[in-house]
Design a protein around this motif. Sequence first.
Motif, PDB file in Angstrom:
ATOM      1  N   THR A 214     -28.664 -32.311   5.116  1.00  0.00           N
ATOM      2  CA  THR A 214     -29.645 -31.260   5.769  1.00  0.00           C
ATOM      3  C   THR A 214     -29.580 -30.219   4.867  1.00  0.00           C
ATOM      4  O   THR A 214     -29.183 -30.131   3.752  1.00  0.00           O
ATOM      5  N   ASN A 216     -29.109 -27.150   6.028  1.00  0.00           N
ATOM      6  CA  ASN A 216     -28.732 -25.979   6.804  1.00  0.00           C
ATOM      7  C   ASN A 216     -27.411 -25.651   6.298  1.00  0.00           C
ATOM      8  O   ASN A 216     -26.842 -26.293   5.738  1.00  0.00           O
ATOM      9  N   GLN A 248     -17.465 -28.175  18.289  1.00  0.00           N
ATOM     10  CA  GLN A 248     -18.510 -28.941  17.771  1.00  0.00           C
ATOM     11  C   GLN A 248     -19.790 -28.985  18.747  1.00  0.00           C
ATOM     12  O   GLN A 248     -20.905 -28.662  18.346  1.00  0.00           O
ATOM     13  N   GLU A 249     -19.465 -29.585  19.921  1.00  0.00           N
ATOM     14  CA  GLU A 249     -20.328 -29.602  20.808  1.00  0.00           C
ATOM     15  C   GLU A 249     -20.806 -28.377  21.493  1.00  0.00           C
ATOM     16  O   GLU A 249     -22.355 -28.267  21.680  1.00  0.00           O
ATOM     17  N   GLN A 252     -23.208 -26.888  18.732  1.00  0.00           N
ATOM     18  CA  GLN A 252     -24.651 -27.481  18.721  1.00  0.00           C
ATOM     19  C   GLN A 252     -25.660 -26.866  19.614  1.00  0.00           C
ATOM     20  O   GLN A 252     -26.853 -26.921  19.515  1.00  0.00           O
ATOM     21  N   LYS A 253     -25.196 -26.384  20.763  1.00  0.00           N
ATOM     22  CA  LYS A 253     -26.309 -25.385  21.687  1.00  0.00           C
ATOM     23  C   LYS A 253     -26.734 -24.459  21.258  1.00  0.00           C
ATOM     24  O   LYS A 253     -27.870 -23.827  21.436  1.00  0.00           O
ATOM     25  N   TYR A 254     -26.322 -23.758  20.212  1.00  0.00           N
ATOM     26  CA  TYR A 254     -26.548 -22.564  19.327  1.00  0.00           C
ATOM     27  C   TYR A 254     -27.357 -22.772  18.290  1.00  0.00           C
ATOM     28  O   TYR A 254     -28.570 -22.214  17.974  1.00  0.00           O
ATOM     29  N   PRO A 256     -28.051 -26.171  16.063  1.00  0.00           N
ATOM     30  CA  PRO A 256     -27.736 -27.508  15.884  1.00  0.00           C
ATOM     31  C   PRO A 256     -27.600 -27.873  14.321  1.00  0.00           C
ATOM     32  O   PRO A 256     -28.191 -27.150  13.383  1.00  0.00           O
ATOM     33  N   ASP A 257     -26.747 -28.914  14.173  1.00  0.00           N
ATOM     34  CA  ASP A 257     -26.465 -29.456  12.668  1.00  0.00           C
ATOM     35  C   ASP A 257     -26.067 -28.120  11.973  1.00  0.00           C
ATOM     36  O   ASP A 257     -26.556 -28.227  10.798  1.00  0.00           O
ATOM     37  N   VAL A 259     -22.348 -27.556  11.922  1.00  0.00           N
ATOM     38  CA  VAL A 259     -20.918 -27.764  11.859  1.00  0.00           C
ATOM     39  C   VAL A 259     -20.464 -28.799  10.622  1.00  0.00           C
ATOM     40  O   VAL A 259     -21.138 -29.881  10.643  1.00  0.00           O
ATOM     41  N   GLN A 326     -14.842 -38.408  17.494  1.00  0.00           N
ATOM     42  CA  GLN A 326     -15.795 -37.519  17.264  1.00  0.00           C
ATOM     43  C   GLN A 326     -15.494 -36.499  16.332  1.00  0.00           C
ATOM     44  O   GLN A 326     -16.570 -35.757  15.589  1.00  0.00           O
ATOM     45  N   ILE A 330     -17.424 -35.537  12.193  1.00  0.00           N
ATOM     46  CA  ILE A 330     -18.250 -34.262  11.640  1.00  0.00           C
ATOM     47  C   ILE A 330     -17.960 -34.371  10.142  1.00  0.00           C
ATOM     48  O   ILE A 330     -16.924 -34.949   9.654  1.00  0.00           O
TER      49      ILE A 330
END
Length: 504
Positions: A214, A216, A248-249, A252-254, A256-257, A259, A326, A330
């Motif tokens: 990415t 990011n 990490q989950e 992602q809500k704040y 994305p991609d 972490v 999971q 990462i």
Amino acid sequence: MGRIALSFGLIAVLFSACQHVEQTISSSKKDFSDAMTLTTQEWDSLFATYKEPTIKHRRFKHSDVSALVKKHGESGILQVENIGASAEGRSISELTYGNGSKKVMLWSQMHGDEPTATMALLDIFNFLEGKDDGADSVRNLLKDQLQIHFIPMLNPDGAEIYNRRNAQSVDLNRDARALQTVEGKILAARADAVKPSFGFNLHDQSIYYHVPKTKNPVTISVLAPAYNRERDVNETRGNAMKIIAGIQEMVQKYVPDAVAKYDDTHSPRGFGDNFQKWGASTVLIESGGLKGDVEKQEIRKINFVIILNALIQIAQGSFEQYDIAQYEDIPFNGSSLMHDVFIKNLEIGTSEVPLRTDIAIRRAENTSDRDFFVRGWVEDLGDLQESMGYDEVDGSDLHLVSGKTAPQSINSVSDLTADQAFDLLKQGYLAVRLQSGIAGEQLHQLPIQIFRQAQFYPTSRIDLGGTANFYIADSSNKLRYVVLNGYLIDLSKPLTQNFKNRVL
């Protein structure tokens, strides 16, 4: 509660029993029990309610934190203990919450210039002292199931001058084995006394790492440190990995991609590695970069959310719903290919020797008490196709133009407004001379270079490690962008950036 495998999205179950009572107490307050999942908006509301208002910038001091610690001690909800003093005699405090059987230790700012999590812990202290806001059942859960030990500023001497190391120039996070520093001894002694089952090692990292595959920046970096050179995974380290999967989950809500994992090579000198070896499932959280978040206030909020959420999942036992795989999924931090400004394929040569190439620019922060100024420089140039920037320009049809000094000098920095400075920039003037003014270091936020010396030298050629003060023009020689002290400014758009400059 036992070790119930619930997701945090089902935290509403914990609230439902008290929903009617809380609504009766105050119908005007936000009710966190009316949804099956706490949304980012609900988290944002909770954070806004409890964000510590006296801490707004990263360069706060020990006196700021100690005053807040004293206030929290007076409330009686958090138990405050002075657990020692730094090399220069500044107090180091521990705040304890809850009387449950699961013991958790969190320590922050063992590097003095890594304060993001400290801000979040101060916000969490306010939350733990809250009531009648729809989240009382969360506080009760934490109080009944956990015994939480917070050390919000382990290196107050480093924090005083915004320096990584302590007053003796030792990196505290490389002192877990030898224990040569007073601060390292204090942390090790508290670990021995508390014997936590869970640990959180809270840091900041470079803003120039990127998430692989990415463009990011890494906003949150995580690690379940290895307790031996073989990087074996026992139950202790495995539990840390599961907690990180939950973190990490949530991130992602704040963002994305955003972490990545920190390098997991075993460090026998590191505190995280040793806490893991001592039997505490230890999570490293490193706060990285996020565009536009210079003072890391958005990342502060993310820290508030992920730390509080992790504590809830430990209290519930719900972190066990996650799988170690999971965590393994990462990606590791990408190389430091992120830059403040990345200009692709810009013509920077001469008519005799043309050169169209890529330019990477960074800005270094220089601390000035509670504030800072930056110095922009050319970090790299050449074929940089894998590089990226917080701000980017495709220079394929553009070329470098040297800037000029404004013909009229000023008597004071206050003689110029931001709009006037921007108008000068648009005319090709990227510097103005200060005829008089305050001697010594003088910071300003104007989008122009201000200098006292006899002459200002704009960047006329790009040199590795050289200055970053030049214009970018199109084929008709119309000025399109200016790179000012490492900041990229689009001359065709309204000025929205904040600048941290100083009089030269």
